[in-house]
Design an enzyme around this catalytic site. Structure first.
Site, mmCIF file in Angstrom:
data_model
loop_
_atom_site.group_PDB
_atom_site.id
_atom_site.type_symbol
_atom_site.label_atom_id
_atom_site.label_comp_id
_atom_site.label_asym_id
_atom_site.label_seq_id
_atom_site.Cartn_x
_atom_site.Cartn_y
_atom_site.Cartn_z
ATOM 1 N N ALA A 222 0.849 -1.188 0.000
ATOM 2 C CA ALA A 222 0.000 0.000 0.000
ATOM 3 C C ALA A 222 0.892 1.248 0.000
ATOM 4 C CB ALA A 222 -0.974 -0.048 1.165
ATOM 5 N N SER A 223 0.667 2.193 0.909
ATOM 6 C CA SER A 223 1.375 3.478 0.834
ATOM 7 C C SER A 223 2.845 3.407 1.229
ATOM 8 C CB SER A 223 0.659 4.515 1.691
ATOM 9 O OG SER A 223 -0.536 4.921 1.060
ATOM 10 N N VAL A 224 3.315 2.298 1.752
ATOM 11 C CA VAL A 224 4.757 2.140 1.946
ATOM 12 C C VAL A 224 5.455 2.169 0.578
ATOM 13 C CG1 VAL A 224 6.555 0.569 2.820
ATOM 14 C CG2 VAL A 224 4.493 0.981 4.156
ATOM 15 N N LYS A 226 5.231 4.501 -1.447
ATOM 16 C CA LYS A 226 5.585 5.885 -1.792
ATOM 17 C C LYS A 226 7.085 6.156 -1.672
ATOM 18 C CE LYS A 226 1.076 8.048 -1.019
ATOM 19 N NZ LYS A 226 0.233 6.860 -0.885
#
Length: 617
Positions: A222-224, A226
């Site tokens: 998921a947002s890791v 980024k």
């Protein structure tokens, strides 16, 4: 109540009875029991007392009844302590051994031991399992223990180190408690200076076959993700292919958002509107799973304007990172997936890490942990759920998620960053620099462990005792990830979860607990809502709470409060329909439910929850 106290001559007859029991003594070579006089036992107790605190001998009682003994003896030359515990059969399997051993381990460490050890009989499998749960590991028997007369061929030597092994025990207790109380299913890893202190997996992956989750399984980060997107941007800048001050209209002139720069996108200060609803609706209407190029179409066709002027404020933006992925493709001439694989994953040796679009590309991901959504009283794949099936039309986006990895690759990534082989240490220092707003204040992100500043794809904490810490959370149905790196102290925490929580408070205790342990502190205990609820509440006002309430502007809201079987319940409405939950009294007209962490508070003709005050109808 379990009581562990220093033995006195008054315990002589109890000790004599314990040692004479063959069932107690069979694993130490006396299957018929050991016959000792009261005088010899009294001398042993007095001799041990004279040697305190180098050694100590304790009697174990439960509700006033004698259960057994435990002891430690520290060798001052090696700073190692031998431990012993013996219990009557009736006292086993009730948590007494765990409490007694935890107590005596702490006493030995507090009085100078750096290592504690035991050497159970290999046939005593229950004892060995207990020691392993308490953080003991099997090792070759050291020479100084052999010199004491212990036989490495006859016994299993197991030891536990002070501090490091304490952390191992605390982490494994924390993760298992969170799992047992409905807050965590997945994998974890904690390492110091590259050495794994604790790792593991809990829960079932395939609900039909019962196949368990294993440590090497792959999760959607998921947002890791980024931080990998931000890394790619820095690599392209190094090659002279872009500047952080380039406006996005340089790459996509048709986009009606002038003034928004690459730096704004990296730092969530660009003010771009959120893409999720428009792309979900558009893709569903068109019957497609679009690629990430739909992000430019969204900015041009949706009619949505900016949330704020570029650089004016900080607001988390998935759209910004998806646009960064499009910029990466535009300037590199490669797909986002290929650029990350060839320039980051392969050079870093991340063999289990890859960008996957399993629904769009109709592929099966090897060794995948299945994300499962809890809905209508059971688990579903998000694809089949009513509330989270947007994962299908959004499966083609890039940059803000969909990098998949496992705990071991994320440990490897930590080491690669420290070595400076992908990003230089100077480039990393820039990524770990807090973003400043026009008023000179740093941009703050309320992450899972409190307010943090934001850099390029990382939350940033500067702790006065532990130095620089960078971290990031991730969520995508139904994956929850946490990646935390202690830059100055060389520690790393990885948590990957894949099942919707059944108890929000048990879930919320895990990351702060891991963070506390890494800092050398005891974590707060994992407590479910049942455990914190009042045991004998005053129900005299409960009938007055029942009824319908105003509907707030939220995706989840209370429709009705009612009584059933003498207990208070709430009917909640969300995208997937209506569901009911028991309200657990927390005191002062405040209540909690299992799967939702905010508190419901009944006021004068109103219900307050989630920042809303809703009048009773």
């Amino acid at each position: 109540m379990i009581e562990i106290r220093e033995a006195t001559p008054e315990d002589v007859k109890n000790v004599q009875r314990l040692w004479a029991d063959g069932d107690v003594m069979k694993y130490v070579g006396f299957p018929e029991g050991l016959s000792e006089t009261e005088e010899s036992i009294r001398e042993m107790i007095c001799r041990t007392a004279a040697n305190r605190p180098r050694s100590n001998y304790y009697a174990i009682y439960e509700d006033g009844g004698y259960c057994g003994e435990t002891s430690y003896d520290i060798d001052e030359d090696t700073k190692s302590a031998s431990l012993d515990i013996k219990l009557f059969r009736f006292a086993r399997g009730r948590g007494i051994a765990t409490k007694a051993l935890s107590f005596v381990v702490k006493e030995a460490f507090d009085n100078g031991a750096e290592t504690v050890w035991v050497d159970p009989d290999p046939e005593n499998v229950k004892a060995i399992a207990l020691y392993e749960r308490l953080g003991f590991e099997k090792k070759p028997m050291p020479a100084h223990v052999v010199a004491m007369g212990e036989d490495p061929e006859k016994y299993v030597y197991m030891e536990r180190k002070k501090m490091i092994m304490d952390k191992k025990y605390l982490i494994e207790k924390l993760t298992h408690d969170a799992h047992e109380k409905g807050g965590f299913t997945g994998t974890w890893l904690y390492a110091e200076k590259g050495e794994i202190i604790s790792k593991g997996a809990v829960g079932v992956n395939d609900l039909e076959t019962g196949a368990p989750i294993t440590e090497d399984m792959v999760f959607d980060l998921a947002s890791v993700t980024k931080q990998f997107t931000a890394t790619a941007i820095i690599l392209l800048r190094r090659r002279g292919l872009l500047s952080l001050d380039d406006e996005i209209t340089k790459f996509f002139p048709e986009v009606p958002f002038p003034g928004v720069t690459v730096r704004h996108l990296l730092t969530h200060t660009g003010g771009l509107p959120d893409y999720e609803d428009w792309i979900t609706e558009t893709a569903t209407a068109e019957g497609t799973i679009p690629g990430n190029d739909i992000m430019i179409r969204f900015l041009c066709e949706s009619g949505e304007g900016p949330e704020f002027a570029p650089g004016e404020k900080w607001e988390y933006s998935n759209t910004g990172y998806c646009v960064l992925a499009q910029i990466i493709e535009k300037v590199s001439g490669m797909s986002f997936e290929d650029f990350l694989e060839q320039n980051i994953f392969i050079p870093a040796g991340l063999t289990a890490t890859k960008v996957y679009h399993r629904r769009k590309d109709h592929i099966t991901i090897p060794n995948l942990a299945f994300g499962m959504v809890w809905e209508k009283g059971r688990y579903f794949l998000p694809d089949d759920s009513e509330s989270q099936n947007h994962v299908v039309p959004l499966d083609g986006v890039n940059g803000d998620g969909l990098v998949h990895s496992n705990i071991f690759d994320l440990l490897r990534w930590d080491r690669v960053l420290r070595e400076g082989t992908i990003l230089t240490l100077e480039e990393q220092a820039e990524m770990y620099t807090p973003t400043l707003l026009p008023n000179g204040e740093p941009a703050l992100d309320d992450d899972a462990i409190g307010p943090a500043c934001y850099g390029f794809g990382w939350d940033i904490i500067k702790d006065p005792e532990h130095g620089l810490i960078v971290c990031h959370s991730g969520y995508w149905p139904e994956y929850e990830t946490w990646y935390e790196r202690f830059i100055d102290e060389d520690k790393v925490i990885v948590k990957c979860a894949c099942h919707d929580q059944l108890d929000a408070r048990a879930n919320n205790a895990l990351i702060p607990g891991l963070h506390a342990i890494a800092m050398g502190n005891e974590p707060e205990p994992v407590r479910s809502v049942e455990e914190i609820a009042e045991k004998d509440p005053d129900k005299s006002m409960w009938e007055s709470f029942c009824g319908k309430y105003e509907e707030p502007d939220d995706d989840l809201y209370v429709d009705e409060v009612f009584m059933r079987g003498g207990e208070l319940y709430v009917r909640l409405i969300e995208d997937c329909g209506a569901w009911e939950a028991k309200l657990y009294p927390l005191g002062d007209n405040k209540f909690g439910i299992k799967r939702y962490s905010p508190v419901f508070e009944f006021g004068d003709g109103c219900l307050i929850y989630g920042g809303y005050t809703c009048k009773k109808l």
